[in-house]
Scaffold this motif. Structure first.
Motif, PDB file in Angstrom:
ATOM      1  N   HIS A   1       0.839  -1.192   0.000  1.00  0.00           N
ATOM      2  CA  HIS A   1       0.000   0.000   0.000  1.00  0.00           C
ATOM      3  C   HIS A   1       0.875   1.243   0.000  1.00  0.00           C
ATOM      4  N   GLU A   2       0.332   2.291  -0.538  1.00  0.00           N
ATOM      5  CA  GLU A   2       1.038   3.574  -0.519  1.00  0.00           C
ATOM      6  C   GLU A   2       1.473   3.906   0.894  1.00  0.00           C
ATOM      7  N   GLY A   3       2.681   4.395   1.015  1.00  0.00           N
ATOM      8  CA  GLY A   3       3.205   4.761   2.326  1.00  0.00           C
ATOM      9  C   GLY A   3       4.055   3.670   2.967  1.00  0.00           C
ATOM     10  N   ASP A   4       3.916   2.440   2.483  1.00  0.00           N
ATOM     11  CA  ASP A   4       4.727   1.349   3.034  1.00  0.00           C
ATOM     12  C   ASP A   4       6.185   1.533   2.634  1.00  0.00           C
ATOM     13  N   THR A   5       7.049   0.862   3.368  1.00  0.00           N
ATOM     14  CA  THR A   5       8.473   0.778   3.012  1.00  0.00           C
ATOM     15  C   THR A   5       8.756  -0.618   2.481  1.00  0.00           C
ATOM     16  N   VAL A   6       9.500  -0.701   1.397  1.00  0.00           N
ATOM     17  CA  VAL A   6       9.824  -2.010   0.828  1.00  0.00           C
ATOM     18  C   VAL A   6      11.338  -2.189   0.733  1.00  0.00           C
ATOM     19  N   THR A   7      11.734  -3.451   0.810  1.00  0.00           N
ATOM     20  CA  THR A   7      13.139  -3.812   0.641  1.00  0.00           C
ATOM     21  C   THR A   7      13.229  -4.893  -0.419  1.00  0.00           C
ATOM     22  N   LEU A   8      13.994  -4.594  -1.454  1.00  0.00           N
ATOM     23  CA  LEU A   8      14.198  -5.557  -2.539  1.00  0.00           C
ATOM     24  C   LEU A   8      15.609  -6.121  -2.426  1.00  0.00           C
ATOM     25  N   ASN A   9      15.722  -7.408  -2.684  1.00  0.00           N
ATOM     26  CA  ASN A   9      16.999  -8.093  -2.481  1.00  0.00           C
ATOM     27  C   ASN A   9      17.610  -8.566  -3.790  1.00  0.00           C
ATOM     28  N   CYS A  10      18.924  -8.526  -3.808  1.00  0.00           N
ATOM     29  CA  CYS A  10      19.662  -9.025  -4.962  1.00  0.00           C
ATOM     30  C   CYS A  10      20.902  -9.746  -4.444  1.00  0.00           C
ATOM     31  N   SER A  11      20.990 -11.035  -4.706  1.00  0.00           N
ATOM     32  CA  SER A  11      22.195 -11.774  -4.332  1.00  0.00           C
ATOM     33  C   SER A  11      22.887 -12.251  -5.596  1.00  0.00           C
ATOM     34  N   TYR A  12      24.190 -12.404  -5.523  1.00  0.00           N
ATOM     35  CA  TYR A  12      24.912 -12.739  -6.742  1.00  0.00           C
ATOM     36  C   TYR A  12      26.068 -13.690  -6.465  1.00  0.00           C
ATOM     37  N   GLU A  13      26.438 -14.374  -7.539  1.00  0.00           N
ATOM     38  CA  GLU A  13      27.632 -15.234  -7.501  1.00  0.00           C
ATOM     39  C   GLU A  13      28.434 -14.922  -8.740  1.00  0.00           C
ATOM     40  N   VAL A  14      29.307 -13.970  -8.623  1.00  0.00           N
ATOM     41  CA  VAL A  14      30.146 -13.559  -9.747  1.00  0.00           C
ATOM     42  C   VAL A  14      31.567 -13.472  -9.238  1.00  0.00           C
ATOM     43  N   THR A  15      32.466 -14.150  -9.909  1.00  0.00           N
ATOM     44  CA  THR A  15      33.828 -14.277  -9.394  1.00  0.00           C
ATOM     45  C   THR A  15      34.589 -12.962  -9.417  1.00  0.00           C
ATOM     46  N   ASN A  16      34.613 -12.331 -10.543  1.00  0.00           N
ATOM     47  CA  ASN A  16      35.397 -11.099 -10.680  1.00  0.00           C
ATOM     48  C   ASN A  16      34.458  -9.902 -10.718  1.00  0.00           C
TER      49      ASN A  16
ATOM     50  N   ASP B   1       5.876   4.354  -7.972  1.00  0.00           N
ATOM     51  CA  ASP B   1       7.001   3.435  -7.765  1.00  0.00           C
ATOM     52  C   ASP B   1       6.714   2.062  -8.354  1.00  0.00           C
ATOM     53  N   SER B   2       5.476   1.837  -8.781  1.00  0.00           N
ATOM     54  CA  SER B   2       5.115   0.544  -9.382  1.00  0.00           C
ATOM     55  C   SER B   2       5.950   0.331 -10.627  1.00  0.00           C
ATOM     56  N   ALA B   3       6.677  -0.760 -10.651  1.00  0.00           N
ATOM     57  CA  ALA B   3       7.602  -1.032 -11.764  1.00  0.00           C
ATOM     58  C   ALA B   3       8.270  -2.372 -11.510  1.00  0.00           C
ATOM     59  N   ILE B   4       9.096  -2.754 -12.469  1.00  0.00           N
ATOM     60  CA  ILE B   4       9.987  -3.895 -12.255  1.00  0.00           C
ATOM     61  C   ILE B   4      11.352  -3.321 -11.887  1.00  0.00           C
ATOM     62  N   TYR B   5      11.949  -3.845 -10.845  1.00  0.00           N
ATOM     63  CA  TYR B   5      13.270  -3.391 -10.426  1.00  0.00           C
ATOM     64  C   TYR B   5      14.283  -4.477 -10.765  1.00  0.00           C
ATOM     65  N   LEU B   6      15.239  -4.074 -11.589  1.00  0.00           N
ATOM     66  CA  LEU B   6      16.244  -5.019 -12.074  1.00  0.00           C
ATOM     67  C   LEU B   6      17.571  -4.789 -11.385  1.00  0.00           C
ATOM     68  N   CYS B   7      18.236  -5.893 -11.096  1.00  0.00           N
ATOM     69  CA  CYS B   7      19.583  -5.852 -10.527  1.00  0.00           C
ATOM     70  C   CYS B   7      20.526  -6.484 -11.544  1.00  0.00           C
ATOM     71  N   ALA B   8      21.672  -5.890 -11.736  1.00  0.00           N
ATOM     72  CA  ALA B   8      22.660  -6.445 -12.665  1.00  0.00           C
ATOM     73  C   ALA B   8      24.036  -6.371 -12.037  1.00  0.00           C
ATOM     74  N   VAL B   9      24.849  -7.365 -12.322  1.00  0.00           N
ATOM     75  CA  VAL B   9      26.222  -7.374 -11.813  1.00  0.00           C
ATOM     76  C   VAL B   9      27.176  -7.395 -13.000  1.00  0.00           C
ATOM     77  N   GLU B  10      28.151  -6.511 -12.947  1.00  0.00           N
ATOM     78  CA  GLU B  10      29.150  -6.456 -14.003  1.00  0.00           C
ATOM     79  C   GLU B  10      30.398  -7.184 -13.552  1.00  0.00           C
ATOM     80  N   GLU B  11      30.913  -8.022 -14.436  1.00  0.00           N
ATOM     81  CA  GLU B  11      32.124  -8.769 -14.139  1.00  0.00           C
ATOM     82  C   GLU B  11      33.331  -8.011 -14.643  1.00  0.00           C
ATOM     83  N   ASN B  12      34.428  -8.154 -13.941  1.00  0.00           N
ATOM     84  CA  ASN B  12      35.629  -7.410 -14.281  1.00  0.00           C
ATOM     85  C   ASN B  12      36.282  -7.897 -15.563  1.00  0.00           C
ATOM     86  N   THR B  13      36.284  -9.174 -15.770  1.00  0.00           N
ATOM     87  CA  THR B  13      36.936  -9.743 -16.942  1.00  0.00           C
ATOM     88  C   THR B  13      35.941  -9.808 -18.091  1.00  0.00           C
TER      89      THR B  13
END
Lengths: 111, 111
Positions: free
Chosen positions: B14-29, B83-95
């Motif tokens: 509902h409007e006014g709520d606080t949300v927490t979105l999570n992103c976990s990753y397994e990227v070596t570099n 704020d309604s949307a899709i929230y995307l998380c991306a991880v960039e690798e060094n190599t």
């Protein structure tokens, strides 16, 4: 396991060359997208396709064209590559209107 | 094997709520972690995180990275319908500058 593959991880081309970037998906998704990602600018949509032989311009289509002859393949074409098209190119598909699957990206350098 | 996993997959608040979105990753570099908001065709860049423990803030949105536990959270306080949307998380690798995207969290904020 979902899969979006792009034909090359790295590509180096000369100014004026015609460049083909291929994207293939094995998930039978109707919607496919081509983005470019540049530092400080985030992802910008070049073209998208919602069905075979259907395409629509995104935010920055100039200098690009696309081809979708088969459902699983969406090609991005640079008719005459220029140095300002040096970028990371990302292909994506969309499932169910919410889940987006990205390919690993192609880093294109135009010299 | 999933490299970037986002949770929850979808969320209705509902409007006014606080949300927490999570992103976990397994990227070596690991090089960086990026958050995007996707409302229509192209995702909008929100944050880029490279260092652990340093909160990035923009209005009601904030994000933090934990490189030891390999995750990031995106907080949205006092949510609004916009704020309604899709929230995307991306991880960039060094190599090879390869990007790994999660499939997104679909957030719906109801009045």
């Amino acid at each position: 396991d979902v899969k979006v593959t792009q034909s090359s991880r790295y590509l180096v081309k000369r100014t004026g060359e015609k460049v083909f970037l291929e994207c293939v998906q094995d998930m039978d998704h109707e919607n496919m997208f081509w983005y470019r990602q540049d530092p400080g600018l985030g992802l910008r949509l070049i073209y998208f396709s919602y069905d075979v032989k259907m395409k629509e311009k995104g935010d920055i289509p100039e200098g690009y064209s696309v081809s979708r002859e088969k459902k699983e393949r969406f090609s991005l074409i640079l008719e005459s590559a220029s140095t300002n098209q040096t970028s990371m190119y990302l292909c994506a598909t969309l499932a169910g209107g919410t889940e987006q699957y990205f390919g690993p990206g192609t880093r294109l350098t135009v010299t | 094997e999933d490299k970037v996993v986002q949770s929850p997959l979808s969320l209705v608040v509902h409007e006014g709520d606080t949300v927490t979105l999570n992103c976990s990753y397994e990227v070596t570099n690991f090089r960086s972690l990026l958050w995007y908001k996707q409302e229509k065709k192209a995702p909008t860049f929100l944050f880029m995180l490279t260092s652990s423990g340093i909160e990035k803030k923009s209005g009601r949105l904030s994000s933090i990275l934990d490189k030891k536990e390999l995750f990031s959270i995106l907080n949205i306080t006092a949510t609004q319908t916009g704020d309604s949307a899709i929230y995307l998380c991306a991880v960039e690798e060094n190599t090879g500058n390869q990007f790994y995207f999660g499939t997104g969290t679909s957030l719906t904020v109801i009045p």
